[in-house]
Enzyme design. Sequence first.
Site, PDB file in Angstrom:
ATOM      1  NE  ARG A  63      -2.174   0.663   4.022  1.00  0.00           N
ATOM      2  CZ  ARG A  63      -2.137   1.705   4.853  1.00  0.00           C
ATOM      3  NH1 ARG A  63      -0.982   2.035   5.437  1.00  0.00           N
ATOM      4  NH2 ARG A  63      -3.219   2.410   5.091  1.00  0.00           N
ATOM      5  CG  ASP A  71       9.845   3.522   5.166  1.00  0.00           C
ATOM      6  OD1 ASP A  71       9.228   2.455   5.048  1.00  0.00           O
ATOM      7  OD2 ASP A  71       9.472   4.439   5.917  1.00  0.00           O
ATOM      8  NE  ARG A  98       2.339  11.963   9.074  1.00  0.00           N
ATOM      9  CZ  ARG A  98       1.077  11.838   8.688  1.00  0.00           C
ATOM     10  NH1 ARG A  98       0.193  12.778   8.991  1.00  0.00           N
ATOM     11  NH2 ARG A  98       0.690  10.779   8.003  1.00  0.00           N
ATOM     12  CD  GLN A 132       8.386   8.609   7.997  1.00  0.00           C
ATOM     13  OE1 GLN A 132       9.181   8.320   7.113  1.00  0.00           O
ATOM     14  NE2 GLN A 132       7.450   7.759   8.397  1.00  0.00           N
ATOM     15  CD  GLU A 159      -2.519   9.080   6.617  1.00  0.00           C
ATOM     16  OE1 GLU A 159      -1.513   9.089   7.354  1.00  0.00           O
ATOM     17  OE2 GLU A 159      -3.099  10.125   6.247  1.00  0.00           O
ATOM     18  N   GLY A 214       7.383   7.781  12.892  1.00  0.00           N
ATOM     19  CA  GLY A 214       7.599   6.506  12.220  1.00  0.00           C
ATOM     20  C   GLY A 214       7.081   5.327  13.017  1.00  0.00           C
ATOM     21  CG  ASP A 221       2.869   5.265  11.819  1.00  0.00           C
ATOM     22  OD1 ASP A 221       3.912   4.591  11.718  1.00  0.00           O
ATOM     23  OD2 ASP A 221       2.324   5.775  10.829  1.00  0.00           O
ATOM     24  CD  GLU A 259       4.193  -3.165   7.202  1.00  0.00           C
ATOM     25  OE1 GLU A 259       4.605  -2.002   7.151  1.00  0.00           O
ATOM     26  OE2 GLU A 259       3.003  -3.457   7.347  1.00  0.00           O
ATOM     27  CD  GLU A 262      -4.069   3.437  12.041  1.00  0.00           C
ATOM     28  OE1 GLU A 262      -4.514   4.242  12.865  1.00  0.00           O
ATOM     29  OE2 GLU A 262      -3.449   3.765  11.006  1.00  0.00           O
TER      30      GLU A 262
END
Length: 511
Positions: free
Chosen positions: A126, A134, A179, A181, A253, A284, A286, A470, A484
Amino acid sequence: MTVPLPRAAERLAATPYELYGELFIDVQMQRVFGDGKSFVDARPKAAPALIRARFEAERRQPGFALADFVHAHFVLPGHSAPVGLRLGIREHIRALWPLLVREHTQAQDGDSLLALPQPYVVPGGRFRELYYWDSYFTMRGLVTDGRRDLAEQLLANFAYLLDSYGFIPNATRSYMLSRSQPPLFFKMVELLHADDPAAGFAGHLGALKTEHAFWMDGAAGLAPGQAHRRVLRTADGALLNRYWDDRCTPREESWREDVETAEKAGGRPREQVWRDLRAGAESGWDFSGRWCTDPADIATIATTALAPVDLNALLAGLENAIALGAARSGDTATAQAFAARAATRRELLQTRFWRADARHFADLNWTHAGDPRPLTAAALMPLYLGMATQPQADAMATQVRRQLLGANGLLSTTLVTGQQWDAPNGWAPLQWVAALGLARYGHAELARDIAERWCASVQRVYLATGRLLEKYDVARDRPGGGGEYETQDGFGWTNGVFAAFRDGLLKTPAP
């Protein structure tokens, strides 16, 4: 509810909420898509104003179906995760790099994706856009696998973002332009100038100073006990940083999720809950119980009340990089000023962020000094950047063995909350920071153990599923969970860290 962004506002693309209003809210709140990111990443088939007008004209007509309207007026995104190659894991990773490359040089009206001058590498699944922190770990793998060209293009894109917006956004989407990171741009420069980092810092000195100015905006004149955006002063005057977001609405999102979280937050102002959720996204991490008053309850999130240990260590690293670059450029005054800033922040890390009672680094609650924050993998960042004393590093090694070392690598936290940045999950960037940090202070055996455990689990899961993920379960050989959305595959930073471990730390003889 929208707070104007402080810089380059004329360049900022309108967000989906701003473009589509009630249409956006209806789509997200009625859960037309299982993943709220699907709609905010969709491309309109006509001008946004025309789509909005059609929606207002048709929404109350008999037989109106919201899902049909959306599918008729938008091109929905597909996943970018490549699958099915089933090669050996290192060959698989090398084959994935070109499949994760994207190019988007021209902005389109109503498209949330930001244009960039160079090709870029997406994480996968996604995550179809360029992400900030990242990318550093992805770059480690690109360099390892001989794709320095792609790593240099990533660096050029981040320099462009700093020049265009005055900061590097969380990701290259209009709805993430409020924002950033974790600030790893200086580590990217260092990676690509490994033979002479100071020369690299000198060549990117303007960009490094721009990023520092973003994080320190509002510091001048800040009184003790006050904060402004990402900078704060403790009651006794120490200058530190926190995560923040310049908007206090639900994340676009994850709109429905954030609305529901605020509804569960009791008497807290909903704008504060949303701000803290957004600030957690900037971190990061989250999300994690690390940010919460009650780790088991995301509605108690209080990210902005914390000065994070990893963020402040990274900013000390950035200040040191600016000092080195300025010295190489012959700017003695700037070099001395930033060397002093870095030294002050290092001293604060060793004192304010060190829990002598628990023998580990931790976040600092700047609003409530008596709040003892828990051990998390973020506590290894001072070691990674050389900001700890040797006794502190030795104590951290002991705590890692006792509390964070799982069968398959390093736990993110000891908290079990159902959030994806808590136990039992482990993440590639945290394995890298921990292993390199511990090795830096002489704990090579523990560093190697972390890397070997994590890489072995990644390989076992790959052999069983054909997927690189991930996040992973550090207790059992399976994908990580919680959070989420479903665990995504691709996956940029896993590929990068695995490759760098296998061809670097784990290729050298054991101590």
